[in-house]
Design an enzyme around this catalytic site. Structure first.
Site, PDB file in Angstrom:
ATOM      1  CD  GLN A 203      -2.977   1.133   0.152  1.00 44.76           C
ATOM      2  OE1 GLN A 203      -2.877   0.360  -0.794  1.00 44.76           O
ATOM      3  NE2 GLN A 203      -3.970   2.004   0.250  1.00 44.76           N
TER       4      GLN A 203
ATOM      5  CG  HIS B 291      -2.799  -6.301  -2.388  1.00 44.79           C
ATOM      6  ND1 HIS B 291      -3.440  -7.489  -2.717  1.00 44.79           N
ATOM      7  CD2 HIS B 291      -2.101  -5.947  -3.507  1.00 44.79           C
ATOM      8  CE1 HIS B 291      -3.144  -7.815  -3.960  1.00 44.79           C
ATOM      9  NE2 HIS B 291      -2.338  -6.893  -4.462  1.00 44.79           N
ATOM     10  CG  LEU B 292      -1.535   0.221  -5.087  1.00 44.39           C
ATOM     11  CD1 LEU B 292      -1.353   1.386  -4.126  1.00 44.39           C
ATOM     12  CD2 LEU B 292      -0.580   0.355  -6.272  1.00 44.39           C
ATOM     13  CG  HIS B 293      -6.676  -0.898  -1.133  1.00 46.88           C
ATOM     14  ND1 HIS B 293      -5.617  -1.270  -0.337  1.00 46.88           N
ATOM     15  CD2 HIS B 293      -7.584  -0.301  -0.309  1.00 46.88           C
ATOM     16  CE1 HIS B 293      -5.863  -0.914   0.914  1.00 46.88           C
ATOM     17  NE2 HIS B 293      -7.048  -0.320   0.963  1.00 46.88           N
ATOM     18  CD1 TRP B 294      -5.674   3.620  -5.864  1.00 49.50           C
ATOM     19  CD2 TRP B 294      -6.499   5.660  -5.494  1.00 49.50           C
ATOM     20  NE1 TRP B 294      -4.695   4.528  -6.183  1.00 49.50           N
ATOM     21  CE2 TRP B 294      -5.179   5.783  -5.962  1.00 49.50           C
ATOM     22  CE3 TRP B 294      -7.231   6.815  -5.198  1.00 49.50           C
ATOM     23  CZ2 TRP B 294      -4.561   7.029  -6.140  1.00 49.50           C
ATOM     24  CZ3 TRP B 294      -6.620   8.044  -5.378  1.00 49.50           C
ATOM     25  CH2 TRP B 294      -5.295   8.153  -5.835  1.00 49.50           C
TER      26      TRP B 294
END
Length: 215
Positions: A115, A152-155
Site C-alpha cells: 500500500q 495491498h495497493l488499493h483505492w
C-alpha cells in the site's frame, strides 16, 4: 455499471454486513467555520474483517497475510484491462462498505504491490473518475499508518450524495488553508493535463514517502 454490479452483490449477501443507503443514519454538522457529513455505520464498526496493524509507511508485502488475491470470486465486480496502456486492475466490493457502492480499485493485483502510492495507480484513478458522469462519485487513498488496513495497493471508491465543503474551498498556490488540517490540492480541469497533475502531485507524495509522512 458499478451500481448495478454492487447492488447485485448486495442482493446475493456477498458483504459481511448490509449497507442500506435509505435507512443508515446520516447528519450534516454545520459549525461556525466548518461543516462535516457524518453517518452511523454500525456494521462496519462491529463486523469488519480484523485489520492488520500497519504503522510503518512502507511495509513489505506479506503473502501470508490477507491480500486481495485471496478474495472470493463473487467479490470481484469487474476487471479493467487496456493492453495499449498496460493497465490491469480489478474493482471489487469493499466487504465492509463505508458508503453506497463502496468498492476497491486494485491496480495490478498479481504484482502484489504494497500500500504505497504509485504514479500508475494515480493515473488510473483519475481516468476512472473522468469516465463517470456522476458528481457524487468519490475516490480516496490512504497509506499505511493513515488508517489503511490491508497492505495491498488499493483505492476506495463510493457514492456520497452530499455537497462537501472541500468541493469549493479556496485554494491558494496548491494549498488549502481554511481547513482543520493543512493540505495540498491539485485541480484537474482538462483531462489532457493529467500527466502534468500527476507529476505535480508526486512532488509532494515523494517527499511524504522520503520523510515518512503518513498520507
Amino acid at each position: 455499471m458499478l451500481k448495478t454490479k454492487w447492488l447485485d452483490a448486495d442482493d446475493k449477501n456477498v458483504f459481511l454486513h448490509r449497507f442500506d443507503n435509505k435507512t443508515i443514519l446520516k447528519r450534516k454538522i454545520n459549525g461556525k467555520l466548518y461543516s462535516f457529513v457524518v453517518h452511523l455505520n454500525v456494521g462496519r464498526g462491529t463486523m469488519k474483517r480484523k485489520p492488520d496493524h500497519l504503522s510503518c509507511l512502507k511495509p513489505p508485502f506479506d503473502h501470508n497475510k490477507f491480500n486481495f488475491n485471496k478474495i472470493k470470486r463473487e467479490e470481484v465486480l469487474f476487471k479493467i484491462k487496456n493492453t495499449e496502456n498496460n493497465i490491469d486492475a480489478i474493482i471489487a466490493i469493499n466487504s465492509s462498505p463505508i458508503e453506497f457502492c463502496s468498492s476497491l480499485l486494485i491496480p495490478f493485483p498479481h504484482l502484489c504491490l504494497p500500500q504505497v502510492l504509485t504514479k500508475s495507480s494515480l493515473h488510473l484513478a483519475l481516468s476512472i473518475m473522468a469516465l463517470s458522469r456522476s458528481r457524487w462519485l468519490r475516490m480516496g487513498y490512504n497509506s499505511a499508518g493513515a488508517a489503511a488496513s490491508v497492505n495491498h495497493l488499493h483505492w476506495h471508491l463510493y457514492y456520497l450524495e452530499s455537497h462537501l465543503m472541500l468541493e469549493d474551498i479556496e485554494i491558494n498556490k496548491n494549498m488549502i488553508h481554511d481547513w482543520p488540517l493543512k493540505a495540498f490540492a491539485f485541480e484537474l480541469t482538462n483531462f489532457a493535463d493529467k500527466d502534468d497533475i500527476v507529476d505535480k502531485a508526486f512532488r509532494v507524495i515523494d517527499i511524504c514517502l522520503e520523510k515518512l509522512i503518513h498520507h
